[in-house]
Design a protein around this motif. Structure first.
Motif, PDB file in Angstrom:
ATOM      1  N   ASP A  72     -18.359   4.473  13.605  1.00  0.00           N
ATOM      2  CA  ASP A  72     -17.319   5.486  13.404  1.00  0.00           C
ATOM      3  C   ASP A  72     -17.937   6.654  12.639  1.00  0.00           C
ATOM      4  O   ASP A  72     -17.631   6.898  11.470  1.00  0.00           O
ATOM      5  CB  ASP A  72     -16.149   4.864  12.633  1.00  0.00           C
ATOM      6  N   LEU A  73     -18.829   7.357  13.324  1.00  0.00           N
ATOM      7  CA  LEU A  73     -19.641   8.384  12.654  1.00  0.00           C
ATOM      8  C   LEU A  73     -18.791   9.473  11.999  1.00  0.00           C
ATOM      9  O   LEU A  73     -19.040   9.884  10.867  1.00  0.00           O
ATOM     10  CB  LEU A  73     -20.611   9.009  13.671  1.00  0.00           C
ATOM     11  N   GLN A  74     -17.766   9.930  12.740  1.00  0.00           N
ATOM     12  CA  GLN A  74     -16.948  11.015  12.184  1.00  0.00           C
ATOM     13  C   GLN A  74     -16.180  10.525  10.948  1.00  0.00           C
ATOM     14  O   GLN A  74     -16.018  11.271   9.975  1.00  0.00           O
ATOM     15  CB  GLN A  74     -15.986  11.525  13.258  1.00  0.00           C
ATOM     16  N   GLN A  75     -15.750   9.277  10.985  1.00  0.00           N
ATOM     17  CA  GLN A  75     -15.092   8.687   9.810  1.00  0.00           C
ATOM     18  C   GLN A  75     -16.059   8.681   8.624  1.00  0.00           C
ATOM     19  O   GLN A  75     -15.669   8.977   7.493  1.00  0.00           O
ATOM     20  CB  GLN A  75     -14.635   7.267  10.146  1.00  0.00           C
ATOM     21  N   CYS A  76     -17.326   8.339   8.883  1.00  0.00           N
ATOM     22  CA  CYS A  76     -18.323   8.341   7.799  1.00  0.00           C
ATOM     23  C   CYS A  76     -18.435   9.727   7.188  1.00  0.00           C
ATOM     24  O   CYS A  76     -18.436   9.881   5.958  1.00  0.00           O
ATOM     25  CB  CYS A  76     -19.700   7.929   8.326  1.00  0.00           C
ATOM     26  N   ARG A  77     -18.516  10.756   8.042  1.00  0.00           N
ATOM     27  CA  ARG A  77     -18.688  12.121   7.521  1.00  0.00           C
ATOM     28  C   ARG A  77     -17.455  12.571   6.746  1.00  0.00           C
ATOM     29  O   ARG A  77     -17.553  13.273   5.739  1.00  0.00           O
ATOM     30  CB  ARG A  77     -18.980  13.096   8.678  1.00  0.00           C
ATOM     31  N   VAL A  78     -16.265  12.189   7.233  1.00  0.00           N
ATOM     32  CA  VAL A  78     -15.013  12.545   6.558  1.00  0.00           C
ATOM     33  C   VAL A  78     -14.975  11.881   5.177  1.00  0.00           C
ATOM     34  O   VAL A  78     -14.626  12.518   4.170  1.00  0.00           O
ATOM     35  CB  VAL A  78     -13.810  12.112   7.446  1.00  0.00           C
ATOM     36  N   MET A  89       0.824  -1.214   0.000  1.00  0.00           N
ATOM     37  CA  MET A  89       0.000   0.000   0.000  1.00  0.00           C
ATOM     38  C   MET A  89       0.856   1.261   0.000  1.00  0.00           C
ATOM     39  O   MET A  89       0.479   2.273  -0.568  1.00  0.00           O
ATOM     40  CB  MET A  89      -0.919   0.008   1.230  1.00  0.00           C
ATOM     41  N   TYR A  90       1.995   1.186   0.700  1.00  0.00           N
ATOM     42  CA  TYR A  90       2.843   2.375   0.823  1.00  0.00           C
ATOM     43  C   TYR A  90       4.258   2.041   0.351  1.00  0.00           C
ATOM     44  O   TYR A  90       5.145   1.845   1.186  1.00  0.00           O
ATOM     45  CB  TYR A  90       2.877   2.851   2.281  1.00  0.00           C
ATOM     46  N   SER A  91       4.440   1.960  -0.979  1.00  0.00           N
ATOM     47  CA  SER A  91       5.803   1.720  -1.461  1.00  0.00           C
ATOM     48  C   SER A  91       6.666   2.933  -1.084  1.00  0.00           C
ATOM     49  O   SER A  91       7.868   2.822  -0.916  1.00  0.00           O
ATOM     50  CB  SER A  91       5.812   1.471  -2.960  1.00  0.00           C
ATOM     51  N   GLU A  92       6.005   4.086  -0.981  1.00  0.00           N
ATOM     52  CA  GLU A  92       6.674   5.264  -0.429  1.00  0.00           C
ATOM     53  C   GLU A  92       5.716   5.943   0.535  1.00  0.00           C
ATOM     54  O   GLU A  92       4.501   5.859   0.358  1.00  0.00           O
ATOM     55  CB  GLU A  92       7.037   6.246  -1.540  1.00  0.00           C
ATOM     56  N   THR A  93       6.245   6.616   1.539  1.00  0.00           N
ATOM     57  CA  THR A  93       5.375   7.343   2.467  1.00  0.00           C
ATOM     58  C   THR A  93       4.688   8.475   1.712  1.00  0.00           C
ATOM     59  O   THR A  93       5.366   9.253   1.026  1.00  0.00           O
ATOM     60  CB  THR A  93       6.213   7.927   3.627  1.00  0.00           C
ATOM     61  N   PRO A  94       3.361   8.581   1.790  1.00  0.00           N
ATOM     62  CA  PRO A  94       2.666   9.620   1.028  1.00  0.00           C
ATOM     63  C   PRO A  94       3.112  11.028   1.429  1.00  0.00           C
ATOM     64  O   PRO A  94       3.346  11.299   2.608  1.00  0.00           O
ATOM     65  CB  PRO A  94       1.194   9.419   1.388  1.00  0.00           C
ATOM     66  N   THR A  95       3.223  11.872   0.429  1.00  0.00           N
ATOM     67  CA  THR A  95       3.568  13.282   0.655  1.00  0.00           C
ATOM     68  C   THR A  95       2.293  14.077   0.924  1.00  0.00           C
ATOM     69  O   THR A  95       2.276  15.009   1.718  1.00  0.00           O
ATOM     70  CB  THR A  95       4.222  13.861  -0.624  1.00  0.00           C
ATOM     71  N   LEU A  96       1.230  13.695   0.211  1.00  0.00           N
ATOM     72  CA  LEU A  96      -0.058  14.387   0.308  1.00  0.00           C
ATOM     73  C   LEU A  96      -0.588  14.386   1.748  1.00  0.00           C
ATOM     74  O   LEU A  96      -0.474  13.389   2.455  1.00  0.00           O
ATOM     75  CB  LEU A  96      -1.064  13.642  -0.590  1.00  0.00           C
ATOM     76  N   LYS A  97      -1.167  15.524   2.161  1.00  0.00           N
ATOM     77  CA  LYS A  97      -1.850  15.581   3.463  1.00  0.00           C
ATOM     78  C   LYS A  97      -3.296  15.978   3.225  1.00  0.00           C
ATOM     79  O   LYS A  97      -3.570  16.897   2.457  1.00  0.00           O
ATOM     80  CB  LYS A  97      -1.195  16.631   4.376  1.00  0.00           C
ATOM     81  N   MET A  98      -4.182  15.306   3.888  1.00  0.00           N
ATOM     82  CA  MET A  98      -5.600  15.644   3.747  1.00  0.00           C
ATOM     83  C   MET A  98      -6.075  16.411   4.970  1.00  0.00           C
ATOM     84  O   MET A  98      -5.776  16.011   6.094  1.00  0.00           O
ATOM     85  CB  MET A  98      -6.427  14.371   3.591  1.00  0.00           C
ATOM     86  N   ASP A  99      -6.816  17.471   4.723  1.00  0.00           N
ATOM     87  CA  ASP A  99      -7.301  18.315   5.813  1.00  0.00           C
ATOM     88  C   ASP A  99      -8.808  18.455   5.637  1.00  0.00           C
ATOM     89  O   ASP A  99      -9.265  18.952   4.608  1.00  0.00           O
ATOM     90  CB  ASP A  99      -6.600  19.679   5.720  1.00  0.00           C
ATOM     91  N   PHE A 100      -9.566  18.014   6.629  1.00  0.00           N
ATOM     92  CA  PHE A 100     -11.019  18.026   6.507  1.00  0.00           C
ATOM     93  C   PHE A 100     -11.661  19.207   7.235  1.00  0.00           C
ATOM     94  O   PHE A 100     -12.852  19.179   7.544  1.00  0.00           O
ATOM     95  CB  PHE A 100     -11.588  16.683   6.985  1.00  0.00           C
TER      96      PHE A 100
END
Ligand code: AMP
Length: 282
Positions: A150-156, A98-109
């Motif tokens: 995991d309600l907050q996960q659902c909304r995210v 899944m992570y051949s490299e550590t992701p650079t992208l950051k997600m902000d909700f």
């Protein structure tokens, strides 16, 4: 049951299925499967021609190294549980797949993650967002199934699907509980028998808050105080109890502010952190 641990093989298989006109359901999990997970899988199996269940303990969403290390991993048992579903296939990738490299992208909700889980688990929803979007790209499901537990996960995830135009439907399934009311969770496996007895206080606090609100307690600061008091002299350490808008998850002070609210709670039993929530009206 077909088991995939490599991304290209799974993608090829699903590409062919899509060409045959089959609908694809997707149930992402971290394994140690219980009846809560199976409720999602059973619904997905009914509603789609084929279903992918993924089991991946996603390091990126753990903000606590010990929680990650001690997370239950019961892959053989999980495989046996899934074997009975004829149209279900398992995706069981390793971390490096899944992570051949550590992701650079950051997600902000934004505001959605500035409360509750997001506020108490820095980086958690970035990890959830990254892994779920990677899995969505790999599986390209027509429907993806998540638990209200995991309600907050659902909304995210709903927010991510909207903002990034993922072409799929998110289906939120009700929380499955033990007979005494405790929400099923893989982390429950880590509770000692003594802690397991006390864990029931978590849903009991939610039900007490629900009763107070249903008995016309309009001032939520009174409800919040009652729940804080409820945990005094118990082995549970309350991390938060929040009364929030069921969609944007922002705290509300009275029932007049929204037609539907969520009561959300997180507490520690020793080092094990449990969460739960209920929606009102039910
Ligand atoms: P997890 O393996 O904990 O990441 O959970 C995988 C999926 O199962 C998530 O969508 C969870 O919300 C859902 N889930 C976990 N516990 C329950 C439960 N007790 N009832 C319904 N869904 C659940």
């Amino acid at each position: 049951m077909l088991l995939f641990d490599q991304i290209p093989a799974l993608k090829n298989y699903l590409r062919d299925s899509r060409h045959e006109g089959k609908t694809i359901g997707f149930v992402p999990t971290m394994g140690a499967l219980h009846a809560g997970h199976l409720s999602l899988i059973e619904r997905a199996v009914k509603e789609n021609d084929l279903v992918i269940c993924s089991i991946f303990v996603n390091a990126l969403q753990f903000n606590n190294a010990q929680d990650y290390e001690k997370y239950p991993r019961l892959f053989e048992k999980d495989i046996n549980l899934l074997a009975k579903y004829p149209n279900l296939y398992l995706f069981l990738p390793e971390h490096r797949t899944m992570y051949s490299e550590t992701p650079t992208l950051k997600m902000d909700f934004g505001q959605l993650e500035q409360v509750m889980e997001g506020a108490h688990r820095p980086g958690h929803f970035n990890g959830v967002g990254i892994v779920v979007s990677k899995l969505f790209h790999i599986v390209q499901p027509h429907r993806a199934y998540f638990g209200q537990k995991d309600l907050q996960q659902c909304r995210v995830i709903e927010c991510m699907v909207r903002d990034l135009s993922f072409d799929l439907e998110c289906i939120i399934c009700p929380t499955v509980r033990e007979d005494d009311g405790l929400a099923m969770s893989s982390r429950n496996l880590r509770l000692t028998p003594e802690q397991r007895k006390h864990a029931v206080l978590l849903p009991q606090a939610l039900f007490l808050a629900r009763d107070l609100i249903q008995k016309e307690q309009k001032d939520f600061s009174v409800v919040r105080q009652r729940i804080t008091d409820f945990f005094e002299n118990t082995p549970l350490k309350l991390e938060y109890f929040e009364i929030v808008h069921s969609e944007n998850l922002q705290p509300v002070q009275t029932i007049a502010e929204t037609s539907r609210i969520a009561l959300c709670i997180a507490a520690y039993l020793g080092e094990i952190r449990l969460i739960d929530n209920i929606l009102l009206p039910e």
